[in-house]
Design a protein around this motif. Structure first.
Motif, short mmCIF file in Angstrom:
data_model
loop_
_atom_site.label_atom_id
_atom_site.label_comp_id
_atom_site.label_asym_id
_atom_site.label_seq_id
_atom_site.Cartn_x
_atom_site.Cartn_y
_atom_site.Cartn_z
N UNK A 122 7.12 -3.06 -2.92
CA UNK A 122 7.60 -3.99 -1.90
C UNK A 122 8.96 -4.55 -2.30
N UNK A 123 9.69 -5.02 -1.32
CA UNK A 123 10.99 -5.64 -1.56
C UNK A 123 10.82 -7.15 -1.47
N UNK A 124 11.21 -7.87 -2.51
CA UNK A 124 10.97 -9.30 -2.57
C UNK A 124 12.27 -10.10 -2.64
N UNK A 125 12.18 -11.35 -2.20
CA UNK A 125 13.31 -12.29 -2.21
C UNK A 125 12.79 -13.66 -2.61
N UNK A 126 13.69 -14.60 -2.94
CA UNK A 126 13.23 -15.98 -3.17
C UNK A 126 12.54 -16.51 -1.92
N UNK A 127 11.53 -17.33 -2.11
CA UNK A 127 10.79 -17.86 -0.98
C UNK A 127 11.63 -18.66 -0.02
N UNK A 128 12.74 -19.26 -0.51
CA UNK A 128 13.60 -20.07 0.37
C UNK A 128 14.84 -19.32 0.82
N UNK B 117 -8.47 -1.47 -5.06
CA UNK B 117 -7.58 -1.43 -3.89
C UNK B 117 -7.98 -2.49 -2.88
N UNK B 118 -9.27 -2.69 -2.69
CA UNK B 118 -9.73 -3.71 -1.73
C UNK B 118 -9.35 -5.11 -2.21
N UNK B 119 -9.45 -5.34 -3.53
CA UNK B 119 -9.08 -6.65 -4.07
C UNK B 119 -7.59 -6.92 -3.88
N UNK B 120 -6.77 -5.90 -4.11
CA UNK B 120 -5.33 -6.07 -3.94
C UNK B 120 -5.00 -6.32 -2.46
N UNK B 121 -5.65 -5.57 -1.57
CA UNK B 121 -5.40 -5.74 -0.13
C UNK B 121 -5.81 -7.14 0.34
N UNK B 122 -6.83 -7.71 -0.34
CA UNK B 122 -7.31 -9.05 0.03
C UNK B 122 -6.49 -10.15 -0.64
N UNK B 123 -5.50 -9.74 -1.45
CA UNK B 123 -4.66 -10.75 -2.11
C UNK B 123 -5.28 -11.33 -3.33
N UNK B 124 -6.12 -10.59 -4.04
CA UNK B 124 -6.71 -11.08 -5.27
C UNK B 124 -7.07 -9.97 -6.17
N UNK C 22 -0.26 -9.35 -7.09
CA UNK C 22 -1.70 -9.41 -6.84
C UNK C 22 -2.02 -9.23 -5.36
N UNK C 23 -1.18 -8.43 -4.68
CA UNK C 23 -1.42 -8.12 -3.28
C UNK C 23 -0.98 -9.19 -2.31
N UNK C 24 -0.41 -10.29 -2.79
CA UNK C 24 -0.04 -11.39 -1.90
C UNK C 24 1.36 -11.18 -1.32
N UNK C 25 1.60 -11.78 -0.15
CA UNK C 25 2.93 -11.73 0.45
C UNK C 25 3.85 -12.77 -0.16
N UNK C 26 3.26 -13.85 -0.70
CA UNK C 26 4.05 -14.90 -1.37
C UNK C 26 3.36 -15.23 -2.68
N UNK D 106 9.68 -9.19 1.74
CA UNK D 106 10.50 -9.09 2.94
C UNK D 106 10.02 -7.94 3.82
N UNK D 107 10.03 -8.13 5.16
CA UNK D 107 9.60 -7.07 6.09
C UNK D 107 10.72 -6.08 6.36
N UNK D 108 11.04 -5.25 5.37
CA UNK D 108 12.16 -4.32 5.48
C UNK D 108 11.64 -2.95 5.92
N UNK D 109 12.30 -2.36 6.90
CA UNK D 109 11.91 -1.03 7.40
C UNK D 109 11.92 -0.03 6.24
N UNK D 110 10.87 0.79 6.15
CA UNK D 110 10.76 1.76 5.08
C UNK D 110 9.93 1.27 3.91
#
Length: 305
Positions: free
Chosen positions: A167-173, A298-305, A247-251, A258-262
């Protein structure tokens, strides 16, 4: 040449650790004892097996050959011990696993559930960068290796057992963190903090950027996922990391996906070993455990834990 198994273990530890003191600690003996035994090995050989360069040991050609011989002998002995345990119906033995650093986010959970079933297994886990794992594969120093980008120049028995989305990540702010959809063109003015060259994550990211015709402005290269997350959270730039590091979390801890295409980039985790080398009974059971438990992880990661 009259050399004991204990001395061979010590010499192999010297080759792997790079110093007498580290070899002594690895085998739980005193440094004077280690020095004395190493002198005895060298005297028995009748020529130098290693030299000191500063505080580090450098093996001679004869020393390299002895280390390779000792490794084969000790590996064969361990394999026999494990086969003996299997014949006796005992769930015991030794398991040696090398993993790339990103795999440390999920491998301990798999080892934990494995040890719960087989508490008498002695496990040695090496967490290294990709180059280190590949080198150990070349030298056949482990039963199994876990990595995302196996080397193409080695003949391997390879099983894919778990997804590895990048995934592509950025600062939360960061202003881009509020966007609902982005393209790489939206990131043209941003600075990037990426894993070191040669890592599986970096190889996958570079390949994707090349295919898309995108040239990231590189600010830093770091060999630690945690250091990268801290640098991103501190506002130093964007990065590409495995979703397992979050750990599968978005934040998480000041960073946001970030929701980047690709993205996420589709990758996988592989469990590999050299072709032509039979797995020990313990390694076979652990490999089966990985394959059977991958869905749960995989299920744990998808669930964010």
């Amino acid at each position: 040449m009259n050399t004991t198994f204990r001395q061979l273990r010590l010499f192999l530890a010297l080759a792997e650790q790079g110093s007498v003191s580290a070899a002594a600690r690895a085998l739980h003996v005193t440094q004077p004892t280690a020095s004395m035994q190493l002198r005895e090995i060298q005297e028995a050989a009748g020529l130098p097996l290693y030299t000191l360069v500063g505080r580090r040991v450098q093996l001679t050609e004869a020393g390299e050959a002895l280390a390779a011989t000792a490794r084969r002998m000790l590996d064969d002995w361990i394999d026999w011990e494990q086969q003996l345990a299997a014949w006796k119906g005992l769930a015991s033995g030794r398991l040696r696993v090398a993993v790339v650093s990103t795999a440390k986010y999920f491998v301990p959970r798999l080892l934990g559930s494995f040890c719960a079933q087989y508490p008498d297994i002695d496990i040695r886990l090496e967490v290294l960068n990709r180059d280190g794992v590949v080198q150990r594969l070349r030298e056949q120093r482990d039963d199994l290796a876990i990595m995302s980008m196996p080397p193409a120049d080695l003949a391997l028995d390879d099983a894919v057992f778990l997804s590895n989305p990048l995934v592509l990540i950025a600062p939360g702010d960061h202003p881009l963190a509020q966007a609902e959809a982005l393209t790489l063109d939206d990131l043209a003015g941003e600075r990037f903090i990426l894993r070191e060259r040669g890592s599986g994550t970096r190889m996958a990211a570079d390949a994707h950027f090349r295919a898309a015709g995108f040239r990231p402005q590189l600010r830093l290269e770091l060999g630690s996922n945690e250091a990268i997350k801290e640098a991103v959270a501190g506002g130093l730039g964007l990065s590409v990391l495995s979703a397992h590091t979050l750990h599968g979390r978005a934040r998480e801890h000041g960073v946001q996906v970030l929701p980047v295409a690709g993205f996420p980039l589709v990758g996988h985790w592989h469990v590999v070993h050299r072709q032509g080398r039979a797995l020990s009974p313990v390694a076979r059971v652990f490999r089966e455990h990985l394959l059977s438990q991958a869905g749960r992880v995989a299920a744990e990661v998808a669930a964010g834990g």
